[in-house]
Scaffold this active site. Structure first.
Site, PDB file in Angstrom:
ATOM      1  N   CYS A 188      -2.982 -14.347  -3.577  1.00  0.00           N
ATOM      2  CA  CYS A 188      -2.720 -14.424  -2.101  1.00  0.00           C
ATOM      3  C   CYS A 188      -3.015 -16.168  -1.804  1.00  0.00           C
ATOM      4  CB  CYS A 188      -3.598 -13.870  -1.123  1.00  0.00           C
ATOM      5  SG  CYS A 188      -5.229 -13.719  -1.263  1.00  0.00           S
TER       6      CYS A 188
ATOM      7  N   ASP B 279     -15.657  -3.327  -4.743  1.00  0.00           N
ATOM      8  CA  ASP B 279     -15.803  -4.354  -3.880  1.00  0.00           C
ATOM      9  C   ASP B 279     -17.227  -5.108  -4.024  1.00  0.00           C
ATOM     10  OD1 ASP B 279     -13.465  -5.765  -1.523  1.00  0.00           O
ATOM     11  OD2 ASP B 279     -15.699  -6.239  -1.282  1.00  0.00           O
ATOM     12  N   SER B 280     -17.305  -6.329  -3.635  1.00  0.00           N
ATOM     13  CA  SER B 280     -18.707  -6.899  -3.515  1.00  0.00           C
ATOM     14  C   SER B 280     -19.234  -6.900  -2.005  1.00  0.00           C
ATOM     15  CB  SER B 280     -18.596  -8.420  -3.781  1.00  0.00           C
ATOM     16  OG  SER B 280     -17.722  -9.096  -3.119  1.00  0.00           O
TER      17      SER B 280
ATOM     18  N   ARG C  34       0.881  -1.246   0.093  1.00  0.00           N
ATOM     19  CA  ARG C  34      -0.051  -0.008  -0.234  1.00  0.00           C
ATOM     20  C   ARG C  34       0.913   1.103   0.125  1.00  0.00           C
ATOM     21  NH1 ARG C  34      -3.862  -3.637   3.222  1.00  0.00           N
ATOM     22  NH2 ARG C  34      -2.597  -3.147   4.974  1.00  0.00           N
TER      23      ARG C  34
ATOM     24  N   ASP D 154      -6.260  -7.285  -6.298  1.00  0.00           N
ATOM     25  CA  ASP D 154      -5.945  -7.699  -5.487  1.00  0.00           C
ATOM     26  C   ASP D 154      -7.156  -8.751  -4.694  1.00  0.00           C
ATOM     27  OD1 ASP D 154      -4.526  -8.612  -2.891  1.00  0.00           O
ATOM     28  OD2 ASP D 154      -5.282  -6.769  -1.458  1.00  0.00           O
TER      29      ASP D 154
ATOM     30  N   PHE E 284     -11.275  -4.967  -5.864  1.00  0.00           N
ATOM     31  CA  PHE E 284     -11.258  -5.873  -4.521  1.00  0.00           C
ATOM     32  C   PHE E 284     -10.539  -4.739  -3.502  1.00  0.00           C
ATOM     33  CE2 PHE E 284     -10.336  -8.516  -8.074  1.00  0.00           C
ATOM     34  CZ  PHE E 284     -11.328  -9.532  -7.947  1.00  0.00           C
TER      35      PHE E 284
HETATM   36  N1  SAH Z   1      -6.647  -4.906  -0.932  1.00  0.00           N
HETATM   37  C1  SAH Z   1      -7.475  -4.999   0.197  1.00  0.00           C
HETATM   38  C2  SAH Z   1      -7.921  -6.477   0.501  1.00  0.00           C
HETATM   39  C3  SAH Z   1      -8.580  -7.263  -0.418  1.00  0.00           C
HETATM   40  S1  SAH Z   1      -9.184  -8.445   0.170  1.00  0.00           S
HETATM   41  C4  SAH Z   1      -6.662  -4.194   1.322  1.00  0.00           C
HETATM   42  O1  SAH Z   1      -5.599  -3.615   0.950  1.00  0.00           O
HETATM   43  O2  SAH Z   1      -7.283  -4.300   2.563  1.00  0.00           O
HETATM   44  C5  SAH Z   1     -10.114  -9.107  -0.938  1.00  0.00           C
HETATM   45  C6  SAH Z   1     -11.760  -8.407  -1.136  1.00  0.00           C
HETATM   46  O3  SAH Z   1     -12.135  -8.843  -2.354  1.00  0.00           O
HETATM   47  C7  SAH Z   1     -12.720  -8.654  -0.270  1.00  0.00           C
HETATM   48  O4  SAH Z   1     -12.988  -7.351   0.357  1.00  0.00           O
HETATM   49  C8  SAH Z   1     -13.710  -9.234  -0.781  1.00  0.00           C
HETATM   50  O5  SAH Z   1     -15.163  -8.570  -0.129  1.00  0.00           O
HETATM   51  C9  SAH Z   1     -13.612  -8.833  -2.156  1.00  0.00           C
HETATM   52  N2  SAH Z   1     -14.138  -9.747  -3.123  1.00  0.00           N
HETATM   53  C10 SAH Z   1     -14.192 -11.177  -3.298  1.00  0.00           C
HETATM   54  N3  SAH Z   1     -14.618 -11.505  -4.432  1.00  0.00           N
HETATM   55  C11 SAH Z   1     -15.091 -10.538  -5.048  1.00  0.00           C
HETATM   56  C12 SAH Z   1     -15.638 -10.141  -6.310  1.00  0.00           C
HETATM   57  N4  SAH Z   1     -16.156 -11.203  -7.278  1.00  0.00           N
HETATM   58  N5  SAH Z   1     -15.905  -9.047  -6.876  1.00  0.00           N
HETATM   59  C13 SAH Z   1     -15.807  -7.804  -6.241  1.00  0.00           C
HETATM   60  N6  SAH Z   1     -14.936  -8.269  -4.618  1.00  0.00           N
HETATM   61  C14 SAH Z   1     -14.877  -9.392  -4.220  1.00  0.00           C
END
Ligand code: SAH
Length: 395
Positions: A338, A248-249, A210, A298, A226
């Site tokens: 990850c 994000d979802s 970040r 991510d 995400f």
């Molecule tokens: N980059 C973030 C962490 C990401 S974790 C950070 O720095 O804090 C992964 C995220 O993807 C989660 O918030 C989850 O809600 C979201 N997610 C999972 N599947 C998804 C999809 N198909 N579309 C959108 N978001 C999704």
């Protein structure tokens, strides 16, 4: 009484290489009737001492090694020493001002199945193995004593507990849960929802990345896919991004992200938040002819283990192909996996395939890993789960 777990001939190799897991198929014989979590002495077929391990009757991973030192008792002092070593690593190598840190990272800190994250004045504990379950009170007492942090909350609501025959469990173990917990990452503040957030509340493993995105974002139009609670989005805005669109979802995550924006006195006019499935949303952006200077991907882990790799590879390729197509000439893609089951070279091949299919010339200019609070024991390559590439699209 000493319980002895004897391995089949030839099955001692991984333990001699200090890998901490004994699989059920490697077991020849068990002497005595250990209860789940009891310490068993592991021996090779020819009687060699291999380690003291926690016995797990229901799991494919039948035992997890605590110590390879013959005669070292597995007791409260043992856990205290392991925790002291883990804390010292962070104390020596991370700035004291970082009040969000992973203090214990499972196998790689010599404590298989234990995760401890610190968020300011709260320790969040994840108990993922039956051996840790057995020693939970001892471990929690030692953590409070060694860190001086009085509040401990358990977030043992991970699926893997089922494999150990353990039910999910969450709740306060010591002290109180403060109404609001905030961490500060190099000048960006994030509110952490300890009881209700994903995993232990926050993705500490992306902290340095970040910060790096913050350094790269000045003057750029950014898309953060995400985004969870706005991690990369806020770092980019603090770094001087022109605009950040975040997807994000999870509606809850997006609500926290917006609260975090306010907390950091950033300009809401430069941020937009979209509740959507990234797979669909990227297609929508492509159809609208959108383009960006910097895109972050991510996603959650698509391949928890090696068995899921093929399906996961398709998902990674799909979003990366779309992401590359949405880059302006010379633009940057920060792309992550990850997935423990996906190794770095395969991930790079997938991104290479995506670039070919997109018809683009692109190069890797940096690689991302977590910071020192997520070490990878050399004997435990499974711990190397988070990998990322910074890819630059040609002009
Ligand atoms: N980059 C973030 C962490 C990401 S974790 C950070 O720095 O804090 C992964 C995220 O993807 C989660 O918030 C989850 O809600 C979201 N997610 C999972 N599947 C998804 C999809 N198909 N579309 C959108 N978001 C999704």
């Amino acid at each position: 009484m000493t319980f002895i777990l004897k391995l089949k001939p030839g099955r001692e190799k991984s333990l001699l290489n200090r890998h901490p897991w004994v699989f059920s198929g490697a077991v020849q014989q068990l002497d005595g009737e250990p209860q789940a979590g009891d310490t068993v002495l592991v021996r090779s077929a020819d009687g060699r001492f291999l380690g003291n391990a926690a016995y797990s009757p229901h799991s494919q991973i039948r035992a997890r090694v605590w110590s390879v030192v013959e005669g070292e008792p597995i007791d409260a002092n043992f856990f205290r020493r392991r925790l002291q070593t883990a804390l010292a690593l962070r104390r020596d190598l991370l700035p004291a001002s970082l009040n969000g840190q992973r203090l214990v990272h499972g196998e790689s800190d010599g404590l298989p199945g234990l995760v401890v994250d610190r968020y300011d004045q709260v320790l969040v504990v994840q108990v993922l193995s039956i051996g840790v379950e057995r020693w939970r009170e001892v471990i929690v007492d030692a953590l409070v004593e060694l860190t001086g942090i009085p509040n401990v909350y358990e977030r043992s609501d991970a699926d893997v507990r089922g494999l150990e025959g353990l039910p999910e469990r969450c709740g306060l173990l010591r002290g109180n849960l403060p109404a609001d917990t905030m961490i500060d990452e190099y000048g960006v503040r994030y509110r952490v929802d300890i009881a209700g957030g994903q995993k232990t509340g926050f993705y500490l493993d992306q902290r340095v990345n970040r910060r790096r995105i913050g350094e790269l974002a000045a003057g750029k139009k950014v898309l953060n896919c995400f985004c969870y609670t706005g991690g990369f989005s806020l770092a980019a805005l603090r770094g001087g991004a022109l605009s950040v669109e975040s997807v994000d979802s999870s509606a809850e995550a997006l609500a926290t992200a917006q609260a975090n924006l306010v907390l950091n006195n950033l300009d809401p006019a430069q941020a937009s938040w979209v509740e959507a499935d990234v797979f669909k949303y990227l297609r929508l952006l492509r159809d609208k002819g959108q383009s960006y200077d910097l895109i972050i991907l991510d996603p959650p882990k698509f391949a928890p283990t090696a068995q899921h790799v093929e399906k996961a590879a398709r998902a990674y390729k799909d979003i990366n192909l779309l992401g590359l197509k949405l880059l302006k000439p010379g633009g940057l893609l920060a792309t992550f996996t990850c997935s423990g089951g996906m190794d770095a070279s395969l991930f790079q091949k997938i991104i290479a395939g995506a670039a070919v299919d997109a018809g683009l010339d692109a190069k890797v200019i940096e690689r991302f890993t977590p910071d020192v609070d997520h070490p990878v024991a050399l004997s435990f390559p499974e711990g190397d789960y988070l990998k990322g590439l910074l890819v630059k699209r040609g002009l």
